[in-house]
Design a protein around this motif. Structure first.
Motif, PDB file in Angstrom:
ATOM      1  N   SER A  17       0.393  -0.951   0.260  1.00 51.35           N
ATOM      2  CA  SER A  17      -0.294  -0.204  -0.318  1.00 51.35           C
ATOM      3  C   SER A  17       0.568   1.392  -0.452  1.00 51.35           C
ATOM      4  N   ALA A  20       2.126   1.855  -3.338  1.00 53.21           N
ATOM      5  CA  ALA A  20       1.274   2.213  -4.806  1.00 53.21           C
ATOM      6  C   ALA A  20       1.255   3.403  -4.370  1.00 53.21           C
ATOM      7  N   ARG A  21       1.073   3.787  -3.083  1.00 56.02           N
ATOM      8  CA  ARG A  21       0.573   5.070  -2.430  1.00 56.02           C
ATOM      9  C   ARG A  21       1.672   5.389  -3.389  1.00 56.02           C
ATOM     10  N   GLU A  24       1.148   6.665  -7.036  1.00 57.89           N
ATOM     11  CA  GLU A  24       0.276   7.438  -7.280  1.00 57.89           C
ATOM     12  C   GLU A  24       0.369   9.004  -7.009  1.00 57.89           C
ATOM     13  N   TYR A  53       0.341   0.462 -14.300  1.00 61.56           N
ATOM     14  CA  TYR A  53      -0.426   1.774 -13.243  1.00 61.56           C
ATOM     15  C   TYR A  53      -1.680   1.478 -12.926  1.00 61.56           C
ATOM     16  N   LYS A  57      -3.000   0.131  -9.311  1.00 61.08           N
ATOM     17  CA  LYS A  57      -3.394   1.718  -8.135  1.00 61.08           C
ATOM     18  C   LYS A  57      -4.781   0.320  -8.072  1.00 61.08           C
ATOM     19  N   ARG A  60      -4.927  -1.683  -5.068  1.00 66.34           N
ATOM     20  CA  ARG A  60      -4.298  -1.657  -3.758  1.00 66.34           C
ATOM     21  C   ARG A  60      -5.456  -0.323  -3.393  1.00 66.34           C
ATOM     22  N   MET A  61      -6.227   0.020  -4.537  1.00 63.09           N
ATOM     23  CA  MET A  61      -7.131   0.336  -4.036  1.00 63.09           C
ATOM     24  C   MET A  61      -8.934  -1.631  -3.475  1.00 63.09           C
ATOM     25  N   SER A 105       5.699  -1.616  -8.506  1.00 63.64           N
ATOM     26  CA  SER A 105       5.216  -0.420  -7.684  1.00 63.64           C
ATOM     27  C   SER A 105       6.219   0.749  -7.899  1.00 63.64           C
ATOM     28  N   THR A 109       7.466   3.602 -10.449  1.00 65.03           N
ATOM     29  CA  THR A 109       7.521   4.786  -9.870  1.00 65.03           C
ATOM     30  C   THR A 109       9.255   5.244 -10.292  1.00 65.03           C
TER      31      THR A 109
END
Length: 120
Positions: A17, A20-21, A24, A53, A57, A60-61, A105, A109
């Protein structure tokens, strides 16, 4: 032993998480990732970093929202139909997948930063 597995899984989910955040927050313009090939095309043939991506995302959600409701007994304990060995097998697989998603992730990035010319 079950508490150790639970703690380890919680840690793996938290790491994913967070990664992934971070991804994002860094990727302000996901469309820049279109047509940028992934390093490992073997797993996602023909997909670009934008597809990756979107996938990361969405996962993760889903993890954070908990799409699968817990099956609880009256006393609040989560029930399971798995034997100890089967549970461990599935747990290990889930941990492996979460670690791979965390790595994906982080790589995405880094590649986005490279595209923008941002120092790492």
């Amino acid at each position: 032993p079950l508490q150790i597995l639970d703690s380890s899984l919680t840690t793996a989910i938290a790491k994913y998480s967070k990664a992934a955040r971070n991804m994002e927050q860094m990727v302000l313009f996901p469309s820049l990732l279109r047509d940028v090939p992934q390093e490992d095309q073997a797993s996602d043939e023909g997909r670009d970093l934008y597809d990756c991506y979107v996938k990361l995302k969405a996962i993760r959600m889903s993890l954070e929202q908990g799409l699968v409701p817990e099956d609880k007994e009256a006393d609040g304990k989560i029930t399971t139909a798995f034997s100890g060995e089967m549970f461990y097998h599935h747990f290990k697989g889930l941990s492996t997948v979460l670690n791979q998603l965390t790595q994906e992730s982080n790589v995405l990035t880094s590649k986005y930063k490279d595209l923008l010319g941002v120092a790492q």
